[in-house]
Design a protein around this motif. Structure first.
Motif, PDB file in Angstrom:
ATOM      1  N   TYR A 176       0.867  -1.180   0.000  1.00 49.94           N
ATOM      2  CA  TYR A 176       0.000   0.000   0.000  1.00 49.94           C
ATOM      3  C   TYR A 176       0.903   1.228   0.000  1.00 49.94           C
ATOM      4  O   TYR A 176       1.638   1.476   0.959  1.00 49.94           O
ATOM      5  N   ARG A 177       0.834   1.994  -1.087  1.00 47.61           N
ATOM      6  CA  ARG A 177       1.691   3.172  -1.203  1.00 47.61           C
ATOM      7  C   ARG A 177       0.925   4.329  -1.852  1.00 47.61           C
ATOM      8  O   ARG A 177       0.341   4.166  -2.927  1.00 47.61           O
ATOM      9  N   PRO A 178       0.943   5.487  -1.196  1.00 46.37           N
ATOM     10  CA  PRO A 178       0.447   6.692  -1.870  1.00 46.37           C
ATOM     11  C   PRO A 178       1.384   7.040  -3.027  1.00 46.37           C
ATOM     12  O   PRO A 178       2.596   6.779  -2.972  1.00 46.37           O
ATOM     13  N   ASP A 179       0.826   7.620  -4.065  1.00 50.76           N
ATOM     14  CA  ASP A 179       1.623   8.033  -5.222  1.00 50.76           C
ATOM     15  C   ASP A 179       2.550   9.168  -4.785  1.00 50.76           C
ATOM     16  O   ASP A 179       2.083  10.187  -4.267  1.00 50.76           O
ATOM     17  N   PRO A 180       3.878   9.027  -4.967  1.00 51.47           N
ATOM     18  CA  PRO A 180       4.795  10.097  -4.529  1.00 51.47           C
ATOM     19  C   PRO A 180       4.593  11.404  -5.275  1.00 51.47           C
ATOM     20  O   PRO A 180       4.926  12.473  -4.766  1.00 51.47           O
ATOM     21  N   VAL A 181       4.054  11.334  -6.493  1.00 45.37           N
ATOM     22  CA  VAL A 181       3.828  12.554  -7.278  1.00 45.37           C
ATOM     23  C   VAL A 181       2.465  13.143  -6.972  1.00 45.37           C
ATOM     24  O   VAL A 181       2.302  14.364  -6.837  1.00 45.37           O
ATOM     25  N   ASN A 182       1.460  12.277  -6.857  1.00 46.80           N
ATOM     26  CA  ASN A 182       0.090  12.716  -6.599  1.00 46.80           C
ATOM     27  C   ASN A 182      -0.393  12.067  -5.302  1.00 46.80           C
ATOM     28  O   ASN A 182      -0.866  10.937  -5.309  1.00 46.80           O
ATOM     29  N   PRO A 183      -0.275  12.779  -4.150  1.00 46.42           N
ATOM     30  CA  PRO A 183      -0.630  12.175  -2.865  1.00 46.42           C
ATOM     31  C   PRO A 183      -2.111  11.863  -2.704  1.00 46.42           C
ATOM     32  O   PRO A 183      -2.496  11.231  -1.726  1.00 46.42           O
ATOM     33  N   THR A 184      -2.947  12.302  -3.660  1.00 48.45           N
ATOM     34  CA  THR A 184      -4.374  11.981  -3.575  1.00 48.45           C
ATOM     35  C   THR A 184      -4.708  10.661  -4.259  1.00 48.45           C
ATOM     36  O   THR A 184      -5.877  10.315  -4.410  1.00 48.45           O
ATOM     37  N   ARG A 185      -3.688   9.940  -4.689  1.00 51.11           N
ATOM     38  CA  ARG A 185      -3.898   8.632  -5.320  1.00 51.11           C
ATOM     39  C   ARG A 185      -2.970   7.623  -4.664  1.00 51.11           C
ATOM     40  O   ARG A 185      -1.841   7.937  -4.289  1.00 51.11           O
ATOM     41  N   ALA A 186      -3.455   6.394  -4.518  1.00 51.52           N
ATOM     42  CA  ALA A 186      -2.652   5.336  -3.901  1.00 51.52           C
ATOM     43  C   ALA A 186      -2.941   4.022  -4.602  1.00 51.52           C
ATOM     44  O   ALA A 186      -3.993   3.854  -5.234  1.00 51.52           O
ATOM     45  N   SER A 187      -2.008   3.093  -4.470  1.00 50.38           N
ATOM     46  CA  SER A 187      -2.198   1.757  -5.021  1.00 50.38           C
ATOM     47  C   SER A 187      -2.207   0.747  -3.878  1.00 50.38           C
ATOM     48  O   SER A 187      -1.478   0.892  -2.899  1.00 50.38           O
ATOM     49  N   PHE A 188      -3.062  -0.258  -4.028  1.00 50.31           N
ATOM     50  CA  PHE A 188      -3.206  -1.305  -3.019  1.00 50.31           C
ATOM     51  C   PHE A 188      -3.234  -2.635  -3.742  1.00 50.31           C
ATOM     52  O   PHE A 188      -4.037  -2.838  -4.665  1.00 50.31           O
ATOM     53  N   SER A 189      -2.352  -3.544  -3.344  1.00 47.34           N
ATOM     54  CA  SER A 189      -2.308  -4.846  -4.005  1.00 47.34           C
ATOM     55  C   SER A 189      -2.105  -5.948  -2.980  1.00 47.34           C
ATOM     56  O   SER A 189      -1.433  -5.768  -1.960  1.00 47.34           O
ATOM     57  N   VAL A 190      -2.718  -7.085  -3.276  1.00 48.88           N
ATOM     58  CA  VAL A 190      -2.574  -8.287  -2.457  1.00 48.88           C
ATOM     59  C   VAL A 190      -2.231  -9.435  -3.391  1.00 48.88           C
ATOM     60  O   VAL A 190      -2.943  -9.670  -4.383  1.00 48.88           O
ATOM     61  N   SER A 191      -1.143 -10.146  -3.079  1.00 53.64           N
ATOM     62  CA  SER A 191      -0.700 -11.266  -3.908  1.00 53.64           C
ATOM     63  C   SER A 191      -0.462 -12.471  -3.017  1.00 53.64           C
ATOM     64  O   SER A 191      -0.025 -12.334  -1.872  1.00 53.64           O
ATOM     65  N   THR A 192      -0.728 -13.645  -3.537  1.00 52.00           N
ATOM     66  CA  THR A 192      -0.468 -14.868  -2.777  1.00 52.00           C
ATOM     67  C   THR A 192       0.345 -15.838  -3.607  1.00 52.00           C
ATOM     68  O   THR A 192       0.107 -16.002  -4.808  1.00 52.00           O
ATOM     69  N   GLN A 193       1.288 -16.473  -2.936  1.00 55.80           N
ATOM     70  CA  GLN A 193       2.065 -17.519  -3.602  1.00 55.80           C
ATOM     71  C   GLN A 193       1.451 -18.881  -3.305  1.00 55.80           C
ATOM     72  O   GLN A 193       1.450 -19.769  -4.158  1.00 55.80           O
ATOM     73  N   GLU A 194       0.945 -19.017  -2.074  1.00 56.99           N
ATOM     74  CA  GLU A 194       0.233 -20.244  -1.707  1.00 56.99           C
ATOM     75  C   GLU A 194      -0.763 -19.907  -0.612  1.00 56.99           C
ATOM     76  O   GLU A 194      -0.569 -18.982   0.161  1.00 56.99           O
ATOM     77  N   SER A 217      -1.391 -18.156  -6.087  1.00 53.68           N
ATOM     78  CA  SER A 217      -0.747 -17.677  -7.324  1.00 53.68           C
ATOM     79  C   SER A 217      -1.597 -16.664  -8.078  1.00 53.68           C
ATOM     80  O   SER A 217      -1.579 -16.613  -9.314  1.00 53.68           O
ATOM     81  N   ASN A 218      -2.333 -15.840  -7.324  1.00 48.98           N
ATOM     82  CA  ASN A 218      -3.121 -14.775  -7.938  1.00 48.98           C
ATOM     83  C   ASN A 218      -2.861 -13.458  -7.216  1.00 48.98           C
ATOM     84  O   ASN A 218      -2.274 -13.425  -6.119  1.00 48.98           O
ATOM     85  N   LEU A 249      -0.416 -14.332 -10.594  1.00 48.00           N
ATOM     86  CA  LEU A 249       0.704 -13.633  -9.970  1.00 48.00           C
ATOM     87  C   LEU A 249       1.698 -13.143 -11.021  1.00 48.00           C
ATOM     88  O   LEU A 249       2.145 -13.900 -11.883  1.00 48.00           O
ATOM     89  N   SER A 250       2.018 -11.855 -10.934  1.00 45.01           N
ATOM     90  CA  SER A 250       2.943 -11.254 -11.908  1.00 45.01           C
ATOM     91  C   SER A 250       4.375 -11.673 -11.602  1.00 45.01           C
ATOM     92  O   SER A 250       4.701 -12.106 -10.486  1.00 45.01           O
ATOM     93  N   THR A 251       5.233 -11.508 -12.594  1.00 49.67           N
ATOM     94  CA  THR A 251       6.644 -11.849 -12.413  1.00 49.67           C
ATOM     95  C   THR A 251       7.285 -10.981 -11.335  1.00 49.67           C
ATOM     96  O   THR A 251       8.084 -11.459 -10.528  1.00 49.67           O
ATOM     97  N   THR A 252       6.902  -9.713 -11.305  1.00 48.10           N
ATOM     98  CA  THR A 252       7.457  -8.798 -10.295  1.00 48.10           C
ATOM     99  C   THR A 252       7.156  -9.294  -8.886  1.00 48.10           C
ATOM    100  O   THR A 252       8.038  -9.325  -8.017  1.00 48.10           O
ATOM    101  N   ASN A 253       5.905  -9.672  -8.646  1.00 46.06           N
ATOM    102  CA  ASN A 253       5.540 -10.156  -7.325  1.00 46.06           C
ATOM    103  C   ASN A 253       6.168 -11.514  -7.023  1.00 46.06           C
ATOM    104  O   ASN A 253       6.525 -11.801  -5.880  1.00 46.06           O
ATOM    105  N   GLN A 254       6.288 -12.353  -8.027  1.00 47.24           N
ATOM    106  CA  GLN A 254       6.939 -13.641  -7.818  1.00 47.24           C
ATOM    107  C   GLN A 254       8.378 -13.443  -7.348  1.00 47.24           C
ATOM    108  O   GLN A 254       8.826 -14.108  -6.402  1.00 47.24           O
ATOM    109  N   VAL A 255       9.101 -12.532  -7.984  1.00 44.84           N
ATOM    110  CA  VAL A 255      10.502 -12.271  -7.615  1.00 44.84           C
ATOM    111  C   VAL A 255      10.582 -11.672  -6.215  1.00 44.84           C
ATOM    112  O   VAL A 255      11.426 -12.072  -5.400  1.00 44.84           O
TER     113      VAL A 255
END
Length: 385
Positions: A176-194, A217-218, A249-255
Motif C-alpha cells: 500500500y503506497r500513496p503516489d509520490p507525485v500525486n498524494p491523492t492517489r494510492a495503489s493497493f495490491s494483495v498477492s499470494t504464492q500459496e 498464485s493470484n 501472480l505477476s513476475t514482479t511479485n513472484q521475484v
C-alpha cells in the motif's frame, strides 16, 4: 467468452465495493472464546538492514533506533527508512519481511502459553493459538503465516487505510503506497504464492462490507483516489477505484516474494523460540488475624436454697390432770425448723496473694473511777448544841 464475462463481473464487483470506502476499514480480530487465556506475545527484529525505528504507540517520545537485533511486541510501531528492511519473527511462528519506507503498527498480538522450545524453521502450524492484528500505514511486506488453529479461534489480520487482508495460513505480499507525485492517489495490491487471503473492503458510510478472495498464485491490484486529512491522517476514498489487474501472480511479485522468502529462511534456519516465562503472580496481601481473646470461664450457678414450709403451730393446748385432781396445763415446746445454709459460691481461682497475719488490737483498760470524798458537815456559827 464465458470466462471473459466472469472476469469482468469479478472486476466490476471489486470496484463497486471500493466506492466511497472509509479511511481505514478493518477486519475485526476474533475474540478468544471463554476459557482460553492469552497474554502478549513477543516479536523479534532480525536481519536489520540500515536501521529500524521502534516507537511506542502510547508515547511517541518513547522511540529507539536499532541497527541490530531487537525485541518488541504489541503496542509498538516499526518503521524502516529508505533502502532499509527488517525481518520480524513472531512467537507464533509467523514472519514478516518489511521492505523500504514501511510503517507497520503492531496493534495486537496475544498468544496462549506453550511449554516446549520451538524451532521456527520446522513449524508448519502455530505452536499455540493466537490473535494478531496489524496496521500497514504505508509500505510493503512479505509474510509467511503458519497454519492457524481455527478450532481455538486464531486470527491474523493486516489492515491498511483502504482495505484489510485476513490471512488463513499462507505466503503473501501486501503493498500500500500513496503516489509520490500525486498524494491523492494510492495503489493497493494483495498477492499470494500459496494459500488464500480474504480481502475486505468497506462500502460507503460503512454500510456494506464485501470479502474478495485472493487464491493461490493470484493477485489483485487497485488504484484508489483518496483524500488525506492533514490533521488526523485519516484517509477517505473519494472516487471509484480503477482496477488495474485481477490476474495470476505477476513476475514482479513472484521475484519479490521469492527474495523475501529466502532472507527469512536464512534468519530462522537455527532460530529456536523458548517457551515464554510464566506470567508474574501478583502478590496477595497477607490477611491479618486478630488474636482471639480468651473466653472467660462461666461463673457457676449459685444453687437456690429449698424453702421448707413450717407446719402451722397447734392452737390446742393439751391439759394434764395431776393425782390430786388439779389440772395442770402444759405448753408443748415448739421447735423452729433450721433454715438451710446457703451453699458457698465457689470462688474463681485468682493469683495467690500473701496473707498478712491479723493485727491484734490490745485491750483497752478503763481505770476505776475515784472514790467520791464526802465533805465534812458545815457548822453554822451560833447554833446551839
Amino acid at each position: 467468452m464465458l470466462r471473459k464475462l466472469a472476469s469482468w463481473i469479478f472486476i466490476a464487483g471489486f470496484a463497486a465495493c471500493l466506492v466511497g470506502a472509509e479511511s481505514a476499514p478493518t477486519a475485526p480480530a476474533a475474540a478468544a472464546p471463554a476459557g482460553i487465556q492469552r497474554r502478549p506475545g513477543e516479536v523479534f527484529g532480525k536481519r536489520v538492514r540500515v536501521s529500524a525505528l521502534v516507537s511506542n504507540n502510547a508515547n511517541k517520545d518513547d522511540q529507539v533506533t536499532y541497527k541490530e537485533d531487537f525485541k518488541t511486541g504489541e503496542g509498538y510501531t516499526v518503521t524502516t527508512g529508505k533502502n532499509a528492511s527488517v525481518v520480524l519473527v513472531f512467537t507464533n511462528g509467523s514472519t514478516l519481511n518489511l521492505g523500504p519506507d514501511t510503517v507497520l503498527n503492531i496493534q495486537e498480538f496475544l498468544q496462549e502459553e506453550w511449554n516446549t522450545e520451538t524451532k521456527v524453521a520446522e513449524l508448519t502450524e502455530e505452536p499455540s493459538s493466537s490473535t494478531t492484528k496489524l496496521f500497514l500505514v504505508r509500505g510493503e511486506l512479505v509474510g509467511n503465516v503458519k497454519k492457524l488453529n481455527k478450532g481455538r479461534d486464531s486470527s491474523f489480520t493486516v489492515n491498511t487505510p483502504v482495505g484489510a487482508a485476513g490471512i488463513r495460513g499462507t505466503v503473501f505480499r501486501i503493498v500500500y503506497r500513496p503516489d509520490p507525485v500525486n498524494p491523492t492517489r494510492a495503489s493497493f495490491s494483495v498477492s499470494t504464492q500459496e494459500g488464500n487471503v480474504a480481502v475486505q473492503m468497506q462500502g460507503a458510510q460503512g454500510t456494506v462490507t464485501t470479502s474478495v478472495p485472493v487464491t493461490t498464485s493470484n493477485e489483485v491490484v487497485v488504484l484508489v483516489d483518496l483524500n488525506v486529512n492533514a490533521t488526523t491522517g485519516a484517509v477517505t476514498v473519494t472516487t471509484p477505484p480503477q482496477v488495474v489487474s485481477a490476474q495470476p501472480l505477476s513476475t514482479t511479485n513472484q521475484v519479490a516474494i521469492a527474495e523475501a522468502t529466502q532472507v527469512v529462511a536464512q534468519v530462522v534456519q537455527n532460530l529456536v523460540l523458548p517457551p515464554p516465562a510464566p506470567a508474574p503472580v501478583t502478590p496477595t496481601t497477607p490477611t491479618t488475624t486478630t488474636p482471639t481473646q480468651p473466653t472467660q470461664p462461666e461463673q457457676p450457678t449459685t444453687p437456690q436454697p429449698t424453702t421448707t414450709e413450717t407446719p402451722p403451730a397447734s392452737t390446742t393446748t393439751p391439759s394434764t390432770t395431776t393425782p390430786s385432781g388439779t389440772t395442770t396445763t402444759t405448753t408443748p415446746s415448739t421447735t423452729t425448723p433450721t433454715t438451710p445454709t446457703t451453699p458457698t459460691t465457689p470462688t474463681t481461682p485468682t493469683t495467690p496473694t500473701t496473707t498478712k497475719p491479723p493485727t491484734t488490737t490490745p485491750p483497752v483498760v478503763i481505770p476505776p473511777a475515784p472514790t467520791p470524798v464526802t465533805p465534812p458537815p458545815r457548822t453554822t456559827p451560833g447554833a446551839g448544841t
